[in-house]
Design a protein around this motif. Structure first.
Motif, PDB file in Angstrom:
ATOM      1  N   ASP A  29      19.755 -12.201 -12.882  1.00  0.00           N
ATOM      2  CA  ASP A  29      18.413 -12.571 -12.646  1.00  0.00           C
ATOM      3  C   ASP A  29      17.639 -11.468 -12.106  1.00  0.00           C
ATOM      4  O   ASP A  29      17.987 -10.637 -11.376  1.00  0.00           O
ATOM      5  CB  ASP A  29      18.529 -13.860 -11.766  1.00  0.00           C
ATOM      6  CG  ASP A  29      17.065 -14.466 -11.549  1.00  0.00           C
ATOM      7  OD1 ASP A  29      16.101 -14.349 -12.318  1.00  0.00           O
ATOM      8  OD2 ASP A  29      16.759 -14.837 -10.456  1.00  0.00           O
ATOM      9  N   TYR A  30      16.335 -11.451 -12.433  1.00  0.00           N
ATOM     10  CA  TYR A  30      15.737 -10.251 -11.791  1.00  0.00           C
ATOM     11  C   TYR A  30      15.113 -10.734 -10.356  1.00  0.00           C
ATOM     12  O   TYR A  30      14.740  -9.941  -9.744  1.00  0.00           O
ATOM     13  CB  TYR A  30      14.501 -10.138 -12.770  1.00  0.00           C
ATOM     14  CG  TYR A  30      13.599  -8.821 -12.078  1.00  0.00           C
ATOM     15  CD1 TYR A  30      14.141  -7.548 -12.467  1.00  0.00           C
ATOM     16  CD2 TYR A  30      12.580  -9.052 -11.593  1.00  0.00           C
ATOM     17  CE1 TYR A  30      13.671  -6.487 -11.895  1.00  0.00           C
ATOM     18  CE2 TYR A  30      12.097  -7.678 -11.097  1.00  0.00           C
ATOM     19  CZ  TYR A  30      12.274  -6.507 -11.228  1.00  0.00           C
ATOM     20  OH  TYR A  30      11.710  -5.380 -10.602  1.00  0.00           O
ATOM     21  N   ASN A  31      14.458 -11.838 -10.269  1.00  0.00           N
ATOM     22  CA  ASN A  31      13.879 -12.244  -9.287  1.00  0.00           C
ATOM     23  C   ASN A  31      14.704 -13.205  -8.424  1.00  0.00           C
ATOM     24  O   ASN A  31      15.091 -14.421  -8.380  1.00  0.00           O
ATOM     25  CB  ASN A  31      12.478 -13.225  -9.458  1.00  0.00           C
ATOM     26  CG  ASN A  31      11.490 -12.503 -10.068  1.00  0.00           C
ATOM     27  OD1 ASN A  31      11.226 -11.352  -9.467  1.00  0.00           O
ATOM     28  ND2 ASN A  31      10.635 -12.723 -11.018  1.00  0.00           N
ATOM     29  N   MET A  32      15.004 -12.344  -7.424  1.00  0.00           N
ATOM     30  CA  MET A  32      16.300 -13.036  -6.464  1.00  0.00           C
ATOM     31  C   MET A  32      15.730 -12.958  -5.136  1.00  0.00           C
ATOM     32  O   MET A  32      15.084 -11.800  -4.628  1.00  0.00           O
ATOM     33  CB  MET A  32      17.416 -12.604  -6.480  1.00  0.00           C
ATOM     34  CG  MET A  32      18.313 -13.115  -7.943  1.00  0.00           C
ATOM     35  SD  MET A  32      20.057 -12.711  -8.071  1.00  0.00           S
ATOM     36  CE  MET A  32      19.635 -10.740  -8.400  1.00  0.00           C
ATOM     37  N   PRO A  33      16.069 -13.502  -3.991  1.00  0.00           N
ATOM     38  CA  PRO A  33      15.684 -13.648  -2.466  1.00  0.00           C
ATOM     39  C   PRO A  33      16.358 -12.278  -2.006  1.00  0.00           C
ATOM     40  O   PRO A  33      17.771 -12.201  -2.482  1.00  0.00           O
ATOM     41  CB  PRO A  33      16.292 -14.662  -1.886  1.00  0.00           C
ATOM     42  CG  PRO A  33      16.301 -15.828  -3.007  1.00  0.00           C
ATOM     43  CD  PRO A  33      16.509 -15.166  -4.160  1.00  0.00           C
ATOM     44  N   GLY A  34      15.822 -11.290  -1.465  1.00  0.00           N
ATOM     45  CA  GLY A  34      16.711 -10.216  -0.916  1.00  0.00           C
ATOM     46  C   GLY A  34      16.632  -9.117  -1.700  1.00  0.00           C
ATOM     47  O   GLY A  34      16.439  -7.961  -1.344  1.00  0.00           O
ATOM     48  N   MET A  35      16.915  -9.077  -2.975  1.00  0.00           N
ATOM     49  CA  MET A  35      17.144  -7.934  -3.869  1.00  0.00           C
ATOM     50  C   MET A  35      16.470  -8.423  -5.374  1.00  0.00           C
ATOM     51  O   MET A  35      16.605  -9.474  -5.611  1.00  0.00           O
ATOM     52  CB  MET A  35      18.505  -7.655  -4.192  1.00  0.00           C
ATOM     53  CG  MET A  35      19.332  -6.925  -2.870  1.00  0.00           C
ATOM     54  SD  MET A  35      20.879  -6.466  -3.384  1.00  0.00           S
ATOM     55  CE  MET A  35      20.851  -4.803  -3.941  1.00  0.00           C
ATOM     56  N   THR A  36      16.163  -7.446  -5.973  1.00  0.00           N
ATOM     57  CA  THR A  36      15.683  -7.656  -7.441  1.00  0.00           C
ATOM     58  C   THR A  36      16.917  -7.148  -8.318  1.00  0.00           C
ATOM     59  O   THR A  36      17.780  -6.534  -7.946  1.00  0.00           O
ATOM     60  CB  THR A  36      14.307  -6.829  -7.796  1.00  0.00           C
ATOM     61  OG1 THR A  36      14.666  -5.515  -7.778  1.00  0.00           O
ATOM     62  CG2 THR A  36      13.297  -6.972  -6.926  1.00  0.00           C
ATOM     63  N   GLY A  37      16.761  -7.537  -9.558  1.00  0.00           N
ATOM     64  CA  GLY A  37      17.781  -7.436 -10.388  1.00  0.00           C
ATOM     65  C   GLY A  37      17.974  -5.907 -10.514  1.00  0.00           C
ATOM     66  O   GLY A  37      18.863  -5.119 -11.009  1.00  0.00           O
ATOM     67  N   ALA A  38      16.807  -5.161 -10.652  1.00  0.00           N
ATOM     68  CA  ALA A  38      16.759  -3.688 -10.588  1.00  0.00           C
ATOM     69  C   ALA A  38      17.613  -3.026  -9.390  1.00  0.00           C
ATOM     70  O   ALA A  38      18.029  -2.162  -9.535  1.00  0.00           O
ATOM     71  CB  ALA A  38      15.198  -3.075 -10.589  1.00  0.00           C
ATOM     72  N   ASP A  39      17.415  -3.706  -8.292  1.00  0.00           N
ATOM     73  CA  ASP A  39      18.384  -3.292  -6.994  1.00  0.00           C
ATOM     74  C   ASP A  39      19.714  -3.464  -7.618  1.00  0.00           C
ATOM     75  O   ASP A  39      20.581  -2.604  -7.027  1.00  0.00           O
ATOM     76  CB  ASP A  39      17.836  -3.922  -5.824  1.00  0.00           C
ATOM     77  CG  ASP A  39      16.391  -3.907  -5.325  1.00  0.00           C
ATOM     78  OD1 ASP A  39      16.008  -2.658  -5.797  1.00  0.00           O
ATOM     79  OD2 ASP A  39      15.864  -4.749  -4.519  1.00  0.00           O
ATOM     80  N   LEU A  63      10.877  -2.410 -16.759  1.00  0.00           N
ATOM     81  CA  LEU A  63      11.339  -1.549 -17.933  1.00  0.00           C
ATOM     82  C   LEU A  63      11.815  -0.164 -17.503  1.00  0.00           C
ATOM     83  O   LEU A  63      12.842   0.664 -18.009  1.00  0.00           O
ATOM     84  CB  LEU A  63      10.082  -1.312 -18.565  1.00  0.00           C
ATOM     85  CG  LEU A  63       9.747  -2.492 -19.606  1.00  0.00           C
ATOM     86  CD1 LEU A  63       8.538  -2.346 -20.269  1.00  0.00           C
ATOM     87  CD2 LEU A  63      10.990  -2.715 -20.646  1.00  0.00           C
ATOM     88  N   PRO A  64      11.154   0.610 -16.364  1.00  0.00           N
ATOM     89  CA  PRO A  64      11.953   1.837 -16.018  1.00  0.00           C
ATOM     90  C   PRO A  64      13.170   2.037 -15.729  1.00  0.00           C
ATOM     91  O   PRO A  64      14.071   2.683 -16.136  1.00  0.00           O
ATOM     92  CB  PRO A  64      10.992   2.306 -14.868  1.00  0.00           C
ATOM     93  CG  PRO A  64       9.559   1.550 -14.941  1.00  0.00           C
ATOM     94  CD  PRO A  64      10.020   0.085 -15.520  1.00  0.00           C
ATOM     95  N   VAL A  65      13.682   0.984 -14.847  1.00  0.00           N
ATOM     96  CA  VAL A  65      15.147   0.887 -14.571  1.00  0.00           C
ATOM     97  C   VAL A  65      16.160   0.284 -15.635  1.00  0.00           C
ATOM     98  O   VAL A  65      17.022   0.969 -15.985  1.00  0.00           O
ATOM     99  CB  VAL A  65      15.440  -0.060 -13.301  1.00  0.00           C
ATOM    100  CG1 VAL A  65      15.166  -1.423 -13.359  1.00  0.00           C
ATOM    101  CG2 VAL A  65      16.747   0.545 -12.332  1.00  0.00           C
ATOM    102  N   ALA A  66      15.320  -0.462 -16.591  1.00  0.00           N
ATOM    103  CA  ALA A  66      16.274  -0.910 -17.792  1.00  0.00           C
ATOM    104  C   ALA A  66      16.342   0.156 -18.568  1.00  0.00           C
ATOM    105  O   ALA A  66      17.459   0.512 -19.091  1.00  0.00           O
ATOM    106  CB  ALA A  66      15.351  -2.228 -18.426  1.00  0.00           C
ATOM    107  N   ILE A  67      15.351   0.969 -18.840  1.00  0.00           N
ATOM    108  CA  ILE A  67      15.511   2.179 -19.854  1.00  0.00           C
ATOM    109  C   ILE A  67      16.548   3.222 -19.014  1.00  0.00           C
ATOM    110  O   ILE A  67      17.321   3.804 -19.917  1.00  0.00           O
ATOM    111  CB  ILE A  67      14.171   2.901 -20.112  1.00  0.00           C
ATOM    112  CG1 ILE A  67      13.133   1.947 -20.882  1.00  0.00           C
ATOM    113  CG2 ILE A  67      14.459   4.046 -20.787  1.00  0.00           C
ATOM    114  CD1 ILE A  67      11.753   2.228 -21.116  1.00  0.00           C
TER     115      ILE A  67
END
Length: 122
Positions: A51-61, A89-93
């Motif tokens: 998931d991208y939106n989670m409490p404490g950390m994003t999926g990018a993190d 997008l930047p982290v996905a790429i």
């Protein structure tokens, strides 16, 4: 058999994704927090859906930590209902991750996972 780690704070999404993937023949490990994922061994995990939106950390993190701190380079797919993609997008790429919008379509989930796993096998 490929084993997939699914990280999502929503138990409904975890159950839905687990059922879709098990029906398609995958082994599935589910966790509700990034810390649970970081505290487990990722040996034997073929792909991560997060998931991208989670409490404490994003999926990018999570993706950055998996790649840089855990040296885990398996296919990674963001599950997201996030409307604004500029921060994803930047982290996905950078790390070769895919995006799968919510609500999750079973056929699209399996298609994207097969594509990601095939790219590693090639």
């Amino acid at each position: 058999m490929h084993n997939v780690l699914v990280i999502d704070d929503d138990t409904f999404v975890l159950t839905l994704v687990r059922d879709i993937l098990q029906t398609a023949g995958y082994g599935v490990v589910t966790v509700q927090t990034p810390s649970e994922a970081f505290n487990m061994s990722v040996d034997g995990i073929s792909a991560i859906l997060c998931d991208y939106n989670m409490p404490g950390m994003t999926g990018a993190d999570v993706l950055t930590a998996m790649r840089e701190l855990q040296n885990c380079h398996v296919p990674f797919i963001f599950l997201t209902g996030h409307e604004e993609l500029d921060d994803i997008l930047p982290v996905a790429i950078r790390y070769g991750a895919e995006l799968l919008p919510k609500p999750i379509q079973p056929v699209e989930l399996v298609r994207l996972l097969v594509k990601q796993l095939a790219s590693v096998a090639a």
